[in-house]
Design an enzyme around this catalytic site. Sequence first.
Site: not given
Lengths: 364, 364
Positions: A124, A146, A188, A230, A240, A244, A248, A251, A255, A268
């Site tokens: 955990r 993330k 990025e 960042k 997010e 945040r 994106n 993206h 994506h 990417h």
Amino acid sequence: MERAINVELGTRSYRVRIGAGALGSLGAAVAGLGGATAAAVVSDDRVAALYARRAIDSLAASGVRAGLITFPAGEASKTLATASGVLDALFAQRPAVDRSAVVVALGGGVTGDLAGFVAAVALRGLRFFQCPTTLLADVDSSVGGKTGVDHPAGKNLIGAFHQPSGVLIDVAALPTLPPAELRGGLAECVKHGVIRDEALLDFIERNAGAILACDADVMTELVARNVAIKAAVVSADERESGQRAHLNFGHTIGHAIETLAGYGSVTHGQAVSLGMVAAMHLAVRRGLLGQCEADRVERLLGALGLPLRRAGLDFAALLPIMRHDKKARAGQVRMVLPSRLGAVDVHDDVTTDELSAAAGYLAG
Amino acid sequence: MERAINVELGTRSYRVRIGAGALGSLGAAVAGLGGATAAAVVSDDRVAALYARRAIDSLAASGVRAGLITFPAGEASKTLATASGVLDALFAQRPAVDRSAVVVALGGGVTGDLAGFVAAVALRGLRFFQCPTTLLADVDSSVGGKTGVDHPAGKNLIGAFHQPSGVLIDVAALPTLPPAELRGGLAECVKHGVIRDEALLDFIERNAGAILACDADVMTELVARNVAIKAAVVSADERESGQRAHLNFGHTIGHAIETLAGYGSVTHGQAVSLGMVAAMHLAVRRGLLGQCEADRVERLLGALGLPLRRAGLDFAALLPIMRHDKKARAGQVRMVLPSRLGAVDVHDDVTTDELSAAAGYLAG
């Protein structure tokens, strides 16, 4: 030259250290967390061959016994099945691996996301330490917490928010990167400039040559500036729910292009470059951004070797992918659009016509 | 008669509602969370046959479209492989299942832990709602946010802390429970009394007959008292860094007995009963607890049909299991011992001789 940046998250704050040769201080950094007697270094087989020995020796020199867990290099490994195998290997080291153990992610974004996810769910939640070895991981995935793996239904559909206990970025790893991977990170970096910091765009423009040659001091400065952006975004909005989402930028369409092409056939970074070009075109059409600013960013992306157009892009195939994006709600596409260089907003009212025009711009 | 208890956890606080027929208000409760248009009801095949229709109809009546995802009943299903299959079924419902979706856990502890884990890692965290159908899940696992699955190397080795958004406990489900499962829950009720609330022991003693007959009002009161204790402990220490460890009373030796016997051949409740008897014996030996108090709790456990001794218990086999427990550090066994009825402390200095004496007491 070494730089350090704090990611401020209350009791979960951590320090990002950047420099050439930083990997040699991994042991001291992990020992400095307190209470760690065992570590597991998780790495893909390619990166392990280059850097695992140095990481494990550094840990051992600081009294942290470390095992190595490897998996096959590549995005295809970023699955729950691979995570399950890493967990098996981790638990095979019990009882040495207990709640005080530290998982060290040594590698690119796939490794950081996968090892971070393993750390998030093992017992955990074990502490984990990020040692990114690609520019993309340096400036993007290694900071922010993330973690996750892909699923046939989409990228990163399985995961958790789990902040690292520390990040160590060795820019000496960058010259061995394939050029396409370096460019992926640079996409990025340009994104960070557009969403938060026009001066970063200046810095990249002025130093493009030294950046493409991976000059150690310039890369340390570049990475530090990007990590600072960042870190500020993540500190303000860890989960997010607000700003945040600005990360994106590029993206939504990016994506979708990546998914449409099949993972791997477009990198990417290339996809994000195309996504930013499309989003800027849309912003110009809405009168939010000047054509001159959009052109400047396109020029910079081009100078860095990133694509600006994609001939034959199939909008009919692209649209349903965008509508099913993890971030879409009830089929409404959500896009981040710049209002000037250094500032963006989230737009929930993007129409199909606008998306079609943006895709047409890329295809043209 | 209906009772409600708040679990206070700042922005993650939630409400536990307890009563006969509570399942009928599931739809209203989930709709009340806001923004949920889709839900996935996760249940084992046995519980699904009994209650899934009612849950799904209640959700539909409140405008929440719900799919059903089932898995084979039993602890053997509590694996990463089952979780992976549930995730596949969940993502097959995309795009209807997006970040606003709610996972409903309908069943006992296995279902709650498994579905909670799926909710924790799907799209990096979906909301989930607990509808426990066993007494053990009612008073123990449905509150507190511990989710997870087992691994061949140990129970609950893979998991996450993920608080539910709400808990709905329908005590009308209890009369259909096999007696052994009812007793399993009662062992945890006695545990709550010993660690926090002597008056709860009085209540169980006075109402043992009505409890074993599953009288609805008595069960509502019993569950409410236990949830209140669990909620207070979890509110004070969500991540088990302090007093939440008190909930492990009876579990150090209990888990080891369970592991030694092989999951399933001793129930969790039976193992915890034996573990509490052993821990109390140890506390009496240390002069922490009076013999009279220990005898009183033994009598109560016996009256509830729980075991007090285990003939032939093999201490030599038990010891290494305790030393490798998830909660042990560097092989030192950690035990929770009562200082009176209603109060306990954590002890990190338990010796092998003491453990041997406690095991001998159980074996004798």
